[in-house]
Motif scaffolding. Sequence first.
Motif, PDB file in Angstrom:
ATOM      1  N   ILE A 154       0.852  -1.186   0.000  1.00 16.70           N
ATOM      2  CA  ILE A 154       0.000   0.000   0.000  1.00 16.70           C
ATOM      3  C   ILE A 154       0.890   1.238   0.000  1.00 16.70           C
ATOM      4  N   TYR A 155       0.572   2.164  -0.885  1.00 13.59           N
ATOM      5  CA  TYR A 155       1.325   3.410  -1.025  1.00 13.59           C
ATOM      6  C   TYR A 155       0.344   4.557  -1.197  1.00 13.59           C
ATOM      7  N   ILE A 156       0.543   5.606  -0.422  1.00  9.22           N
ATOM      8  CA  ILE A 156      -0.307   6.792  -0.497  1.00  9.22           C
ATOM      9  C   ILE A 156       0.567   7.959  -0.935  1.00  9.22           C
ATOM     10  N   GLY A 157       0.054   8.744  -1.880  1.00  9.30           N
ATOM     11  CA  GLY A 157       0.790   9.914  -2.348  1.00  9.30           C
ATOM     12  C   GLY A 157       1.132  10.841  -1.197  1.00  9.30           C
ATOM     13  N   GLU A 158       2.291  11.430  -1.279  1.00 11.00           N
ATOM     14  CA  GLU A 158       2.807  12.279  -0.197  1.00 11.00           C
ATOM     15  C   GLU A 158       1.797  13.336   0.247  1.00 11.00           C
ATOM     16  N   ALA A 159       1.114  13.971  -0.683  1.00  7.26           N
ATOM     17  CA  ALA A 159       0.171  15.051  -0.364  1.00  7.26           C
ATOM     18  C   ALA A 159      -1.104  14.552   0.312  1.00  7.26           C
TER      19      ALA A 159
END
Length: 165
Positions: free
Chosen positions: A82-87
């Motif tokens: 799982i990866y969430i955009g920095e913003a």
Amino acid sequence: MDYSIREMKPEDWETVAKIYKEGIDTGKATFQAEIPSFEEWDKGHMKICRLVACDGNTILGWAVLSPTSSRCVYRGVAEVSIYIGEAYRGKGVGKNILTSLINVSEENGIWSLYSAIIRENSSSIALHKNCGFREIGIREKVAKMPNGIWHDTVLMERRSKVVGI
């Protein structure tokens, strides 16, 4: 924030790869040092249970599953990425997409999910706990980053209460 969660499409790869790169750049999201090609990435992940969180045409994050073994007895066990955009971190996107991934995995007969999280990634550990995962162990100095620093991983598992019982 108003967004939806949908199935990942191959044409999402460019944005998915950018978010993956942001994770790589943190130094605590993955031991991967470079973004693989889509073909290479595609081979290592299950064709089912690939999700993206989107606000219109903007992808906020993604979550997918990888098989843990080619042996048929483990067909219901998968590893979470799982990866969430920095913003968009810290805004509930991770919890929503991981919850959706759990639901979709159960719809597809997956009975056990696990994650190996770099010990310093406390936000990912907290997210997984918040979504029903439990810590099952620590692998000490299991992998070395390109900078030569060894890291431990926290092994986390979630056993379905509706599949494989």
